[in-house]
Structures are given as C-alpha cells and as structure tokens.
Write an enzyme that holds these catalytic residues in place. Structure first.
Site, PDB file in Angstrom:
ATOM      1  CG  ASP A   1     -85.753  29.004  32.670  1.00 47.55           C
ATOM      2  OD1 ASP A   1     -85.686  27.912  33.261  1.00 47.55           O
ATOM      3  OD2 ASP A   1     -85.623  30.095  33.248  1.00 47.55           O
TER       4      ASP A   1
ATOM      5  CB  SER B   1     -82.770  29.163  36.391  1.00 47.08           C
ATOM      6  OG  SER B   1     -83.910  28.475  35.950  1.00 47.08           O
TER       7      SER B   1
ATOM      8  CG  ASP C   1     -85.171  35.307  35.946  1.00 51.55           C
ATOM      9  OD1 ASP C   1     -85.248  35.226  37.183  1.00 51.55           O
ATOM     10  OD2 ASP C   1     -85.653  34.448  35.184  1.00 51.55           O
TER      11      ASP C   1
ATOM     12  CG  ASP D   1     -88.612  27.396  34.885  1.00 50.60           C
ATOM     13  OD1 ASP D   1     -88.561  26.181  35.120  1.00 50.60           O
ATOM     14  OD2 ASP D   1     -88.430  28.257  35.758  1.00 50.60           O
TER      15      ASP D   1
END
Length: 456
Positions: free
Chosen positions: A60, A111, A162, A333
């Site tokens: 990520d 994302s 997430d 990230d």
C-alpha cells in the site's frame, strides 16, 4: 481483444526467452531460497496455461521511490530486495473516476478505488468498495475464485475491513462503512434496509478460508437485523464456523476445514520500526530502531503469509484447483501519510519478507503465479543531503554508513501527506507472468488474474 493481445505477448516472450536463456546471466542467490533469487529462467516465468495457485502481494503506497528508500537503507544502493528479483516487470497506471461520472478522470486514486480496480476490472470513484462508479456491485476476483473452486485467503497488516482487503470481499458505497454502527454513508447497504450489510458482515458471510489482520473493534459491533441480530459480528463469525484467532502463537498448527479469522489488534497492526518524524528544517542523521511499543502477540506479515499458504495448500490438496491469496502491507502508506520514514522502511521490508515466503512456496509448486505490485504511489522523495526544501525532511544513516534525506511535500506540516498520481511497479513470476510486462492499467490486473485461473 485485450486478452488476445496479452496471450500474443506471452507467446512472443516465451519464444524470445527460450532462445536467449542460454546466454542470460543467472542472478546469484541471496540465500532466501526463492526461485527468483536463484536465477529462475525467464522462459519459466512466462509459461501459459491455467495456474493452480495465485499469490497477489500489495504494498500500500509502495511506488518506486518507496521501494528505493527501503533498498538504499537496508541493502545499499547496489543491493536488491527480494521483490526486485521477480523476472518479469512492468508498470501500471492508477487513476480513478468521478462518483456517478465514469467518464470524469481523477488522476490521483485512493486505496479503495485502486483496490476495486484490480478486484473487479472496473474504474470507480475514490472511497468505493467493490462497486462501480454508479454504486453497482461487481463480482470480485476473490468471489470468482471461490465460485470457481479455489480456496481463498485475504491477509493484511491493516484492519481486515480496510480498503485493500475490503475491495475483494465486500460491496459498499463508502470505505468507512466497516461495521453495523458505521453505515450512515451506506444506508442502502445496511442489513436493516435489506442490504448485504457492513464490510465485516459481508466478509463473514463470504466465508473465505483465511481472513487475517487487525480490526477487532468492528467485530465487536452488534448486528442490527436478520438471523444474527443482537449478536456481535465476532459471534456471527463463530456461529458461522470460523476459528477466531487473537494471538500470533495461535497460527502454529492450524488444522481442520473451518475458515480462519485472525483479529490480532483492535485497529491496524503496529509498525515494526520507529524513528524520527520529518519536519521543516530537517532532523539530525539517525538510525531506525525496532518499535518497542509493538505488542509481542502481533504476528509479522510473513508469519501470517506462511500460515495462510500452508492452510490453503492443505485445504486444496487433491482438488483440481488450488488457491488465491491476497497479501497486503498497509503500513507503508500509513507511515508515509505521517511522514515517518523509518516506519515506512520497516513496513516495506516486512512486505519483502512476505514476498520471500511466497516465492519459497512457489519454488516447490511451479504452478503458482506470484504478482507483486502496489495500489498507488506516495509522497516520498529522496533528495540531496543538506539542501533546503520547502517540505518536511528527515535524514537517516543507512546500513552502508551513508546519509539519506527523505522529503515529504504534499501537505502542510501537521497534516496528512497525500498520495501521488504516478504509475507504480508490477512484477510477476510463474504462468501468465508475461501479462504484467510493459505499461498496463490497474484494471488489467483483474483480467490477468481471472484469465490465469481460467475464470472466464
């Protein structure tokens, strides 16, 4: 037509690799035991035909700058990470589109839209989970794999609800609709309104063989309607047959045919490294350090990957098809948003450990396709030492004994750094790895995965 071109490219690469393999240098082994590190011939990496297993690794916020930072710090400028050694590589574009306006390009993706892109093959708006630009649910690669007879898994260092793990396992209008108490932005999706429920309710109903990460907080929320009304989502999972894990030591010796739900933290898993936060005017040169506040019972990403691969491989033994597993390192990230280069480097290296674990399995299971990529790039810049910048910087002392200065300049001090709209790297090994060659788009990965698994 897109699939035909990909197959033609595979055939051409096979022919070229076969002719050149005798002249190709073999990459010396780094001791990792992986096929790529041992010099896997390119011809082996671009075979066609259906795969048995797919390992998809997602860093990520892991663009080229983020990889370079971790490589320089840990292995040196001339060194190589495990993920650098995959034999076929390319780049893909990462843009999103407007909500309700699929023809309106947004050049910087989040994302959720990025993960939905490779999960469904469709561009969508920032914040969308498993739905198109108009909010309509689309089948995901994990759902299709499950329906096609593959065992399935989803592993992350983030909360399991997430964006990246959610996009392949749920369908909601907004990424924040994690549990039953969070459904205000997703009212049509709520169970009490006749919808499939929040992200975690949908993940439990989907019943992947493995779902691991953090996010226990959302599973403590209570279901509001239907068969499980009044029970927590964790109780729903247990009543549905899941083995629920809370500690790293429970990963040893997983057995039986029950699905596994690992919830190793209330939120996301803690980063493994810590160090200075970048600031205006810079920091004194320093070394990164282990995160002393990281709970001892939280597993590393490689541990979860090995446990998931072992369980999925055993569950699929004797069956025609193997498994599909997505593995994400989310902390790269998170640390970049917070301008914390040491945490960012540590999570990239933790990701690299997981890739090594996947490649070790692939070495002994040649029908395995391994793909390593990212959802989007981040704000990281490596800049000359001692040069003032308008951004926030931190200077680290690398394992080579040199200084490296990291600059973050996509937000004001004290605010979260922003993603960048750059294309990101993608690399592969195994059957159909040739499909990642060149410059493609994020949505093409969906077609690569489904085509390789023979899912139509």
């Amino acid at each position: 037509m897109r699939r035909k071109r990909a197959n033609e490219r595979s055939v051409a690469l096979v022919a070229l690799a076969t002719a050149a393999v005798a002249l190709s240098p073999v990459v010396p082994s780094d001791g990792s035991g992986s096929a790529a590190a041992s010099g896997l011939p390119v011809a082996e990496a671009v075979r066609t035909g259906a795969v048995r297993n797919v390992l998809l690794f997602i860093g990520d916020g892991m663009g080229d700058s983020e990889i370079t930072l971790a490589r320089n710090y840990d292995r040196g400028a001339a060194g190589r990470l495990t993920l650098d050694r995959l034999p076929v590589s390319g780049s893909y574009t990462t843009y999103s589109v407007g909500r309700g306006a699929p023809d309106q390009v947004e050049y910087v993706t989040d994302s959720a839209a990025a993960a939905t892109g490779w999960a469904t093959g469709s561009k969508t708006y920032n914040g969308a989970i498993g739905v198109d630009a108009r909010g309509r649910p689309l089948p995901t690669v994990l759902e299709l794999a499950q329906q096609g007879g593959y065992r399935t898994g989803n592993v992350t260092t983030a909360e399991v609800f997430d964006a990246t793990p959610a996009a392949i396992s749920a369908h909601v209008l907004e990424r924040d609709c994690a549990g039953p108490d969070d459904m205000q932005p997703c009212a049509p999706n709520a169970v009490e309104n006749g919808g499939p429920g929040s992200i975690v309710e949908q993940q439990v109903a989907l019943r992947p063989d493995v779902l691991m990460g953090g996010g226990a907080e959302a599973f403590a929320q209570r279901v509001r309607a239907g068969e499980f009304a009044g029970r927590t989502v964790r109780q729903q999972a247990e009543d549905s047959g899941f083995q629920v894990l809370d500690r790293a030591d429970q990963l040893d010796g997983l057995s039986g045919d029950r699905p596994v739900l690992g919830l190793f933290a209330d939120g996301g898993l803690a980063p493994i490294w810590t160090g200075p936060v970048a600031r205006r005017g810079g920091t004194e040169p320093t070394r990164c350090a282990p995160n002393a506040e990281r709970p001892a019972d939280e597993p590393r990403l490689a541990e979860m990957t090995r446990a998931a691969v072992d369980l999925l491989d055993r569950k699929s033994a004797g069956q025609q098809r193997g498994f599909f597993l997505q593995v994400e390192s989310a902390g790269i990230d998170n640390a970049a948003h917070d301008a914390e280069p040491c945490a960012q480097i540590g999570e990239t290296l933790q990701f690299d450990e997981a890739v090594a674990a996947g490649l070790e399995f692939a070495e002994h299971n040649p029908g395995t396709l391994v793909i390593v990529t990212a959802d989007h790039a981040q704000a990281t810049q490596i800049v000359p030492n001692g040069v003032p910048t308008p951004g926030q910087t931190a200077t680290l002392i690398t394992n080579e004994g040199s200084h490296i200065t990291v600059n973050y300049a996509t937000a004001m001090p004290g605010e979260s750094q922003e993603h960048s709209g750059s294309q990101v790297p993608i690399a592969g090994q195994g059957p159909h790895a040739a499909d990642v060659d060149g410059v493609t788009d994020q949505t093409d990965l969906f077609r690569t995965l489904t085509g390789a698994m023979g899912l139509g």
